[in-house]
Design a protein around this motif. Sequence first.
Motif, PDB file in Angstrom:
ATOM      1  N   LEU A   1      34.378  44.230  29.973  1.00  0.00           N
ATOM      2  CA  LEU A   1      35.153  43.885  28.783  1.00  0.00           C
ATOM      3  C   LEU A   1      34.843  44.789  27.598  1.00  0.00           C
ATOM      4  CD1 LEU A   1      35.155  40.006  28.830  1.00  0.00           C
ATOM      5  CD2 LEU A   1      37.011  41.565  29.385  1.00  0.00           C
ATOM      6  N   GLU A   2      33.539  45.062  27.396  1.00  0.00           N
ATOM      7  CA  GLU A   2      33.188  45.857  26.224  1.00  0.00           C
ATOM      8  C   GLU A   2      33.822  47.253  26.309  1.00  0.00           C
ATOM      9  OE1 GLU A   2      31.139  44.474  28.354  1.00  0.00           O
ATOM     10  OE2 GLU A   2      29.591  45.837  29.069  1.00  0.00           O
TER      11      GLU A   2
ATOM     12  N   ARG B   1      39.886  46.700  40.349  1.00  0.00           N
ATOM     13  CA  ARG B   1      40.659  46.231  39.193  1.00  0.00           C
ATOM     14  C   ARG B   1      40.149  44.882  38.765  1.00  0.00           C
ATOM     15  NH1 ARG B   1      46.989  47.569  39.548  1.00  0.00           N
ATOM     16  NH2 ARG B   1      47.132  46.366  37.642  1.00  0.00           N
ATOM     17  N   SER B   2      40.379  44.554  37.534  1.00  0.00           N
ATOM     18  CA  SER B   2      39.929  43.250  37.102  1.00  0.00           C
ATOM     19  C   SER B   2      40.984  42.605  36.217  1.00  0.00           C
ATOM     20  CB  SER B   2      38.604  43.398  36.360  1.00  0.00           C
ATOM     21  OG  SER B   2      38.557  42.555  35.245  1.00  0.00           O
ATOM     22  N   LEU B   3      41.382  41.416  36.622  1.00  0.00           N
ATOM     23  CA  LEU B   3      42.385  40.673  35.853  1.00  0.00           C
ATOM     24  C   LEU B   3      41.858  40.384  34.461  1.00  0.00           C
ATOM     25  CD1 LEU B   3      43.288  38.201  38.698  1.00  0.00           C
ATOM     26  CD2 LEU B   3      44.818  39.923  37.754  1.00  0.00           C
ATOM     27  N   LEU B   4      40.550  40.083  34.429  1.00  0.00           N
ATOM     28  CA  LEU B   4      39.931  39.743  33.158  1.00  0.00           C
ATOM     29  C   LEU B   4      40.049  40.915  32.175  1.00  0.00           C
ATOM     30  CD1 LEU B   4      38.271  37.302  32.116  1.00  0.00           C
ATOM     31  CD2 LEU B   4      36.236  38.621  32.643  1.00  0.00           C
TER      32      LEU B   4
ATOM     33  N   ARG C   1      42.230  41.394  28.709  1.00  0.00           N
ATOM     34  CA  ARG C   1      41.645  41.853  27.461  1.00  0.00           C
ATOM     35  C   ARG C   1      42.496  42.955  26.827  1.00  0.00           C
ATOM     36  NH1 ARG C   1      37.187  39.998  25.394  1.00  0.00           N
ATOM     37  NH2 ARG C   1      36.221  41.276  23.815  1.00  0.00           N
TER      38      ARG C   1
ATOM     39  N   THR D   1      28.886  39.100  41.787  1.00  0.00           N
ATOM     40  CA  THR D   1      29.935  40.121  41.850  1.00  0.00           C
ATOM     41  C   THR D   1      29.542  41.266  42.782  1.00  0.00           C
ATOM     42  OG1 THR D   1      30.475  39.602  39.569  1.00  0.00           O
ATOM     43  CG2 THR D   1      31.349  41.652  40.441  1.00  0.00           C
TER      44      THR D   1
END
Lengths: 592, 653
Positions: free
Chosen positions: A87-88, A111-114, A118, A164
Amino acid sequence: MAAHLSYGRVNLNILREAARKELREFLDKCAGSKAIVWDEYLTGPFGLIAQYSLLKEHEVEKMFTLKGGRVPPADVKNIIFFVRPRLELMDIIAENLQPPREFHILFVPRRSLLCEQRLKEQGVLNSFTNIDEYILDLIPYDGDLLSMESESAFRECYLENDQTSLYHTAKGLMTLQALYGTIPQIFGKGECARHVANMMLRMKREFAGSQNQILPVFDTLLLLDRNVDLLTPLATQLTYEGLIDEIYGITNGYVKLPPEKFAQKKPGEGGKDLPTEPKKLQLNSAEELYAEIRDKNFNAVGAALSKKAKIISAAFEERHNAKTVGEIKQFVSQLPHMQAARNSLANHTSIAELIKDITTSEVFFDNLTVEQEFMTGVDTDKVNTYIEDCISRKDPLIKILRLVCMQSVCNNGLKQKVLDHYKREILQTYGYEHILTLNNLEKVGLLKPQTTTRNNYPTIRKTLKLWMEDANEQNPNDISYVYSGYAPLSVRLTQLLARPGWRSIEEVLKMLPGPHFEERQQLPTGLHKKRQQGENRTTLVFFLGGVTYAEIAALRFLSQMEDGGTEYVIATTKLINGTSWIKSLMDRPEPF
Amino acid sequence: MAFVTANWNPLGEAFYRKIELYEMGWNLKDGLRECLVAAAPYGGPIALLKEPQRRSPSVRPQLEIYSSSGVAMASFPWKSGVVKQLGWTVCDDLLCIQEDGTVLIYDLFGNFKRHFSMGNEVGQSQVVEAKVFHSPYGTGVAIVTGASRFTLATNIDDLKLRRLPEVPGLQGAPTCWAVLTQDRQSKVLVATGADLFILDYTSPPGLSPQATSIVHMCVSFSYKYLALFTDSGHLWMGTANLKQPSVVIMWDGHILVAGELCSQFSLSPSLFHRLVYRKLYPLAIEICRYLKTPEYQGVSRVLKHWACCKVQQKEEADEVIARAISLKLGEAAGISYSEIATKAYECGRTELAIKLLEFEPRSGEQVPLLLKMKRSQLALSKAIESGDTDLVYTVVTYLKNEMNRGDFFMTLRNQPVALSLYRQFCKHQEQDTLKDLFNQDDDHQELGNFYVKASYKEKAQIGHLQSAVDEYNKAKNEFAAKATEEEMRLLRFQKKLEEEKGESLVGFSLHDTIRTLLAVGLHKHAEQLYKDFRVPDKRYWWLKLTALAEKEDWEEIEKFAKSKKSPIGYLPFVEICVKHHNKYEAKKYVSRVTPEQKVKAHLAVGDLEGAADAAIERRNDGEISTVLSRCSPSTDRALVERLNRAKATAAKK
């Protein structure tokens, strides 16, 4: 360039080529000139897959490091962000965007949905022409070695209960099976091992129907939790490669060394112009000499180097015997190879000298003596004066933590009084903020108060023969040579699994944390291997939470043993040593 | 027997013939006059929009869809805006491109699917002309507006609009244009008068074949070839890069419809896809079997498509449909039940969707739909089951927005995996929530740690530390509580001293604080800390010795050595003086060193004789050898002999 990956029992170059192909395909999706903005953490691991030349062939003209602010000016059509899904990092990317260029994101390894959410919140999700993933789980590190290069895997799994990296492990093993065939037998020990095996079996079920038609290359997969063997990484590695890592740290296959010993001495120039930049060397089995000596006990390296020196100078002497034009031609054709060998010899002689300065020092000797006392069970239940003295002198904190943890592990926990004494000494000397680090070490079991009076470490040590009095460093006959006496527990478990099987050590396995298990994966008919007589089995040993170079050396030793019957390929989340491992578990609050 | 080559006509070196395969079954009163026509590739359906210019609500244009043999498949009045162009996608969907830039998508049975826009800026200037094209990425749409600006989308299923640069010097509409796909890029080829431009971002425009004015152009299906029709009546055909003209022929007013020849077998997968789109399922399955297509690529796809149609049959009950689907699909390889369920949900059949999802073996695949259907608890379990932490995060974020805080926390409490992931998230993103989570779980140990961390980040240090102490006490962690109290005491002391003496101390460990005090000569204060914090003697002696040596305060060291019996012995005194290059001072302490350390002490100050004496006196073989190793055979000959003699005697005993 990566020929050394194909020398081993299993051709790991296939995996590297698959990864390179995928990278090229992605780069071609972004037509035109491009600049890559790197998540700094990824450049090392990517270096094991592709050099700059490959990127350049696909119109990558500039490279930047991802940081706050805007992307530096570059006259390119595409800007591609190579990032981990964090995220950062998304927030930093959002700051970086500056039209009119085409932006793309390549998430590594997934890939990341989160993260996409963001980017959406930041209002920039639609600015990207391509959002893709580059599935880079297991990176070929050497001919028999795969690493995920995931530094924080141990911390995440055992301290933060964030699995993870285990999901990525399972995915990586599925990719591996897609390329090298279904692995018929899975063994494991530990909670994480169980979790990974469960995910693998589930993923296989999910793809039921698309049967893998490749003849299996691996016969067995062994999944081992690092916390089954907390002791080994704490001990100072005594192989050549292990010591290089302990002293200088090997990062993504490279080591940086103090330059003084590598100065090119040319006659007449004297000692001026000493290089100030560290000497950077790549270390892998592509270098013949290194492949020969890396796994030797350091005390056997000197002899090996001088033997090699004689061979090389003899080869150069051959020029006097070359009389005919044909002979001279023959000699000249071998020159490049000989010169490379001579350079390699010079480098390793310098490294060995650097290491020797340290291993012959009193500090090193005293430290090793205490380690060996702990491992053999001497006075593990009392406060150790050497540790106290080291704290008094304010030696590096990690050194202290390694020793205290080792004492705790070898004593199956410390008496509350002893533990509190150490903790207090550490807090007063190094600062109270380390209460957080100490708490972390307790959480992962490296430090603990003794709950029962029974210390089962001696039983484990004796049953598994973890201490061998007469370790032969020069001509080893047992894996214990890698720690000059101590046989790494993890590798002993691996050795015993192959012969005579774990049934013989059920009692000890129960003393170690986590379940042990065996699973079988059905193969389509026609893929059952018919083993030739005398043909070795191939086992993939996966260390969840990290492996040391000395453990790898021990496994290579087992592979090379005559009538050993099994060859090993090693996979891990990260190559570690006691220092990097403890460091990953430390919490340093940043002062305001 | 007829002359078989009679109907073959020469064309350069090649021959061609025209044969009529079948007659069209349709009955069009007015022919194709005043119609927009679009025929799908590979013998697909044909769409007609009659009198597209009609705008009055009473007389609307009629949209008709026919099979390639002219069988009517759909017909309905067009109620939306003015259509400029019809086209078919590679999946046999019909695209109707309107003047305002809206593109409406229908399936081949005339059912509306969705719509999208070619950009807001189209609105005023309106679409003048549009084209549908195919590329390896799917079906694309290109438009040119009244302002003569081109916009294109390479793949309508992954819509990315690209506005192309202006055509230099273009006044009014271009004469004609076409879309090319070359080097993985879509470009527009534009003719204006005799000039020909390629519009993209990279290459410069300016290719010009010999002609006076180009009035029409056409690109072959593979984009390899291009045909240009000039006002002089010339037809120019060549490769699309305009470098190799191949044929130039005269034309006299007829329209030629030409396709490319492909081998039958290379076509078969796409032939097969079209059968599926056209709902010719049994035929498609037969073809798959004949071609031995792997199950998950062939039969499974057909079955999935069938099931997606099945769920739309409104007259049948959920139970019946679910059973029928599971019976027919069974364990077919690679079936995505979640796709079928999604279809059911889109048709408003939530219950059916849930029933179908139960057949989905991939738990991860179930999650997005479950969330859409507001089955969030179930979605969370499925996400956890999949092991995909990103998916778990996604559900957790969703739950956080959907639920009130209490319920949200309670849900997490029952799912430890989700809880620890959420904690990680909060640790980096939402510190306050993290505290609430610990509070809810009465996790006093973690709360204590939380406050300790906070004390390093925020100004109210003492306050945070006090909170930490309270929490550690509640957690019954006596050690941590005491240590933190100690920390507070140190902090107060440091602050006080900073004020009084102006020495910067805050942030130092106890060890470094004492050291600093000794360094600046505040011995009493150092002494006070030593006592107050019960620093073990050994450590304090080491510390004081080091600090004084750094100051080279030899006098103070001597006083210190004499103050009482050293708990660390006197070897450290010797060694530290040597370390600071003062052998003179070092020698003062050699005599006070224990017998075991004598040799070492003598060696440290460079006194070989003394070392030899000590070693010989102790008759210690190891020590004698150590001293020997330090002797040089040339200068210390007598000493070497003496040592060797002693060694021999020691060996005898």
